[in-house]
Design a protein around this motif. Sequence first.
Motif, mmCIF file in Angstrom:
data_model
loop_
_atom_site.group_PDB
_atom_site.id
_atom_site.type_symbol
_atom_site.label_atom_id
_atom_site.label_comp_id
_atom_site.label_asym_id
_atom_site.label_seq_id
_atom_site.Cartn_x
_atom_site.Cartn_y
_atom_site.Cartn_z
ATOM 1 N N ILE A 80 0.845 -1.469 -0.216
ATOM 2 C CA ILE A 80 0.469 0.023 -0.474
ATOM 3 C C ILE A 80 0.995 1.308 0.155
ATOM 4 O O ILE A 80 0.545 2.215 -0.842
ATOM 5 C CB ILE A 80 -1.137 -0.018 0.812
ATOM 6 N N SER A 81 1.826 1.125 0.842
ATOM 7 C CA SER A 81 2.854 2.231 0.734
ATOM 8 C C SER A 81 3.756 2.541 -0.399
ATOM 9 O O SER A 81 3.687 3.862 -1.185
ATOM 10 C CB SER A 81 3.564 2.711 1.755
ATOM 11 N N PHE A 82 3.890 1.109 -0.895
ATOM 12 C CA PHE A 82 4.518 0.693 -2.131
ATOM 13 C C PHE A 82 3.475 1.850 -2.904
ATOM 14 O O PHE A 82 4.562 2.574 -3.461
ATOM 15 C CB PHE A 82 5.372 -0.092 -2.212
ATOM 16 N N LEU A 83 2.739 1.345 -3.086
ATOM 17 C CA LEU A 83 1.809 2.328 -4.776
ATOM 18 C C LEU A 83 1.522 3.432 -4.306
ATOM 19 O O LEU A 83 1.505 4.048 -4.797
ATOM 20 C CB LEU A 83 0.741 1.216 -4.876
ATOM 21 N N TRP A 84 1.043 4.230 -2.988
ATOM 22 C CA TRP A 84 1.077 5.956 -2.906
ATOM 23 C C TRP A 84 2.065 6.726 -3.322
ATOM 24 O O TRP A 84 2.291 6.979 -3.953
ATOM 25 C CB TRP A 84 1.046 5.471 -0.564
ATOM 26 N N TYR A 85 3.090 5.608 -2.840
ATOM 27 C CA TYR A 85 4.399 6.295 -3.868
ATOM 28 C C TYR A 85 4.573 6.577 -5.405
ATOM 29 O O TYR A 85 5.748 7.368 -5.362
ATOM 30 C CB TYR A 85 5.977 5.339 -2.876
ATOM 31 N N PHE A 86 4.826 5.490 -5.602
ATOM 32 C CA PHE A 86 4.665 5.172 -7.386
ATOM 33 C C PHE A 86 3.740 5.744 -7.554
ATOM 34 O O PHE A 86 4.017 6.198 -8.793
ATOM 35 C CB PHE A 86 5.208 3.946 -7.605
ATOM 36 N N LYS A 87 1.957 5.719 -7.075
ATOM 37 C CA LYS A 87 0.653 5.731 -8.379
ATOM 38 C C LYS A 87 0.512 7.377 -7.772
ATOM 39 O O LYS A 87 0.049 7.922 -8.900
ATOM 40 C CB LYS A 87 0.069 4.588 -8.268
ATOM 41 N N VAL A 88 -0.229 7.326 -6.871
ATOM 42 C CA VAL A 88 -0.369 8.653 -6.411
ATOM 43 C C VAL A 88 0.369 9.989 -5.743
ATOM 44 O O VAL A 88 0.485 10.841 -6.800
ATOM 45 C CB VAL A 88 -1.138 8.553 -5.000
ATOM 46 N N LEU A 89 1.239 9.966 -5.347
ATOM 47 C CA LEU A 89 3.061 10.596 -5.448
ATOM 48 C C LEU A 89 3.173 10.936 -6.342
ATOM 49 O O LEU A 89 3.953 12.042 -6.573
ATOM 50 C CB LEU A 89 3.486 10.921 -4.030
ATOM 51 N N ARG A 90 3.354 9.761 -7.247
ATOM 52 C CA ARG A 90 4.549 9.561 -8.555
ATOM 53 C C ARG A 90 6.244 10.098 -8.647
ATOM 54 O O ARG A 90 6.465 11.080 -8.839
ATOM 55 C CB ARG A 90 3.987 10.784 -9.579
ATOM 56 N N ARG A 91 6.060 9.743 -6.862
ATOM 57 C CA ARG A 91 7.510 9.786 -6.532
ATOM 58 C C ARG A 91 8.171 8.604 -5.607
ATOM 59 O O ARG A 91 8.512 8.624 -5.241
ATOM 60 C CB ARG A 91 7.740 10.743 -5.649
ATOM 61 N N PRO A 92 8.830 7.635 -6.917
ATOM 62 C CA PRO A 92 8.835 6.640 -6.423
ATOM 63 C C PRO A 92 10.623 6.521 -5.864
ATOM 64 O O PRO A 92 10.378 5.725 -4.900
ATOM 65 C CB PRO A 92 9.393 5.382 -7.500
ATOM 66 N N ASP A 93 11.033 7.448 -6.070
ATOM 67 C CA ASP A 93 11.666 6.940 -5.272
ATOM 68 C C ASP A 93 12.484 7.646 -3.488
ATOM 69 O O ASP A 93 13.024 6.993 -2.751
ATOM 70 C CB ASP A 93 13.660 8.301 -5.707
ATOM 71 N N ASP A 94 11.116 7.947 -3.242
ATOM 72 C CA ASP A 94 10.898 8.966 -2.410
ATOM 73 C C ASP A 94 10.177 7.051 -0.986
ATOM 74 O O ASP A 94 10.655 7.895 0.399
ATOM 75 C CB ASP A 94 9.510 9.403 -1.540
ATOM 76 N N PHE A 95 10.009 6.556 -1.774
ATOM 77 C CA PHE A 95 9.614 4.652 -0.768
ATOM 78 C C PHE A 95 10.851 4.334 -0.935
ATOM 79 O O PHE A 95 11.183 3.891 1.022
ATOM 80 C CB PHE A 95 8.895 4.378 -1.862
#
Length: 194
Positions: A56-71
């Motif tokens: 869920i947090s992985f998808l939050w950073y990748f899909k919603v925030l569009r900042r995958p590095d922040d994960f």
Amino acid sequence: MDVWLSWVLGFLPILGWLLWWWNDLWYAAPLIFRYSGTGTRLPPGHMGFPVFGEIISFLWYFKVLRRPDDFINSKRRKYGDGVGMYRTYLFGSPAIIACFPSINKFVFRSSDKFIQKWPSVELMGYTSLVAVHGKAHARVRSFVISAINRPGALRRITEMVQPRMVAALQSWAQKGQLKVYNEVKKVKSSKLIN
């Protein structure tokens, strides 16, 4: 009523705690106990809820925030940057996230210790680089590297790719807004006319 309410209020936090630590108890605890006397430690991290893990947090950073590095940066802030590896649970299985190039190089060069499996070998072929392991993998990898790393080969690859990329970049500049996935597929599948 008071007894029932106290049981519910006492049981729910314990159930929540158990669910929160379930993957760590199921996957990490046996490894910690097995290697406790050897000085070997698991990377820091948290594996999340059963089945879901940290997806869920992985998808939050990748899909919603569009900042995958922040994960990964959130893990660095939480567990420290000195380790460079973090344990997690993603896509239904335990995983290790490696952040340092030296760690990735070690993993990719140690094909006998870290076997990578693709969902379908038929997709890539039985003798492809991703399907063979051990000495056969090292041999095929050396063939590929020697074919690509020569100056003449790199020059030919650049001569083939450069016109395609220049044309794609020019068309993208004219379009304004575009869907990157579709455009990259077009560039990848386009044929060069010599």
